[in-house]
Enzyme design. Structure first.
Site, mmCIF file in Angstrom:
data_model
loop_
_atom_site.group_PDB
_atom_site.id
_atom_site.type_symbol
_atom_site.label_atom_id
_atom_site.label_comp_id
_atom_site.label_asym_id
_atom_site.label_seq_id
_atom_site.Cartn_x
_atom_site.Cartn_y
_atom_site.Cartn_z
ATOM 1 N N GLU A 258 21.719 32.468 20.456
ATOM 2 C CA GLU A 258 20.797 33.637 20.722
ATOM 3 C C GLU A 258 19.703 33.093 21.535
ATOM 4 O O GLU A 258 19.037 34.180 22.192
ATOM 5 C CB GLU A 258 20.425 34.092 19.272
ATOM 6 C CG GLU A 258 21.450 34.666 18.363
ATOM 7 C CD GLU A 258 22.459 33.828 17.708
ATOM 8 O OE1 GLU A 258 23.584 34.293 17.307
ATOM 9 O OE2 GLU A 258 22.485 32.653 17.821
ATOM 10 N N HIS B 41 24.154 38.673 6.362
ATOM 11 C CA HIS B 41 24.188 39.910 7.075
ATOM 12 C C HIS B 41 23.660 41.406 6.852
ATOM 13 O O HIS B 41 24.271 42.537 6.912
ATOM 14 C CB HIS B 41 25.780 40.284 7.430
ATOM 15 C CG HIS B 41 26.679 39.022 8.023
ATOM 16 N ND1 HIS B 41 26.648 37.880 7.331
ATOM 17 C CD2 HIS B 41 27.015 38.971 9.114
ATOM 18 C CE1 HIS B 41 27.415 37.199 8.260
ATOM 19 N NE2 HIS B 41 27.451 37.644 9.235
#
Length: 341
Positions: free
Chosen positions: A75, A145
């Protein structure tokens, strides 16, 4: 004017529409951005084959491997590459596969992207950077998530942070972010990817950032949310009307940073009551900033303390997710508390 005549008039203004869900509207928006801007590129983990939520499906086949391509599973690398590409003149559109995993890129986003123009005195610019990320609860995501990280980035001047509630807003707001000359974070509530469906204008259009939407007008209490929570609060408005004869004004904040304080303040001056609902934890959630600002500006207009209905100050649970969520019943109880104060 008949309903058919109104529909025809609206069609003449917005042009042809097509039934799309949220991920299809985002895909359409990205396709238009690539088609209209030869410098636009899309990159991230697995975007070449469409991504886990299919938001980029078909784009590499149409626009080529040099413009839609996969990155390593890194990321901070995705954000760093996007900053460099935008600085070099590209329109950079990055995807972080889940908003939960954006935190390794926090330094690049907040210390580089957000400050690039400021620290160079305007000599350098990475404003043509948009970072997309699926966020919020999906029903079974658990602690890694289902998170809503918008408040982390709301503390960082130089960024714009946007959360759409449905396909029409998603397409217009994403195109606005892509063309805005400031780094933008575009958080997409993942549970809405397939469940939110609307007749979306086919042609290209943009929608204003930093402008809240009044979705339901009312006189007794102001309800504020964003993303998925807007749909929850719409149900609360109906519950309040049917069971309490209470008129709620529903506002979708739309943009977290910079946020539209004026619209909310004007509403609260009319209703005298405010309820804010979001999925992120209570402590330092963005609802706290709204509450503090509105308390300061509307203190003499308030008829009751401002209420917040949020997630809890715990990691996002799996089996206890229904108890964690600020659902319509928790919000409805808060409405009753406010009107009976």
């Amino acid at each position: 004017m008949t309903a058919a005549e109104k529909k025809e008039m609206l069609r003449a203004v917005i042009g042809e529409t097509q039934r799309m869900n949220l991920f299809q509207a985002i895909n359409n928006s990205l396709d238009l951005a690539l088609s209209s801007d030869p410098t636009a590129i899309i990159f991230g983990e697995d975007v070449a084959f469409g991504g886990v939520f299919r938001c980029t499906v078909g784009l590499q086949e149409k626009h080529g491997k040099s413009r839609v391509f996969n990155t390593p599973l890194c990321e901070q690398g995705i954000a760093g590459f996007g900053i460099g590409a935008a600085t070099a003149g590209a329109t950079a559109i990055a995807e972080i596969q889940f908003a939960d995993y954006i935190l390794p890129a926090f330094d690049q986003i907040c210390n580089e992207a957000a400050k690039y123009r400021y620290r160079s005195g305007g000599l350098y610019d990475c404003g043509s950077l948009t970072i997309r990320a699926p966020c919020s609860a999906v029903g079974h995501g658990a602690l890694y998530h289902s998170q809503s990280p918008e408040a982390f980035f709301a503390h960082c001047p130089g960024l714009k942070v946007v959360v759409p509630r449905g396909p029409i807003k998603a397409k217009g707001l994403l195109l606005s972010c892509i063309r805005d000359k400031n780094p933008c974070l575009f958080f997409e509530p993942k549970i809405l990817y397939r469940s939110a469906v609307e007749q979306v204008p086919v042609k290209e259009y943009t929608m204003p950032l930093s402008k809240a939407d009044i979705l339901v007008e009312g006189d007794d209490i102001t309800l504020v949310g964003w993303g998925t929570q807007v749909h929850v609060l719409r149900e609360v408005c109906q519950l309040a009307k049917d069971q309490l004869n209470v008129s709620c004004e529903l506002i979708d904040l739309v943009t977290i940073l910079p946020w539209d304080k004026e619209t909310i303040a004007q509403s609260v001056k009319k209703t005298g009551r405010l309820l804010i609902a979001h999925e992120a934890p209570l402590t330092s959630g963005f609802g706290a900033e709204i509450a503090a600002s509105i308390q300061h500006d509307c203190f003499l207009n308030l008829e009751a303390p401002i209420e917040r209905v949020t997630g809890f100050d715990t990691p996002f649970p799996h089996m206890f997710e229904p108890f964690y969520m600020p659902d319509k019943w928790r919000c409805f109880e808060a409405v009753k508390k406010l009107v009976n104060y």
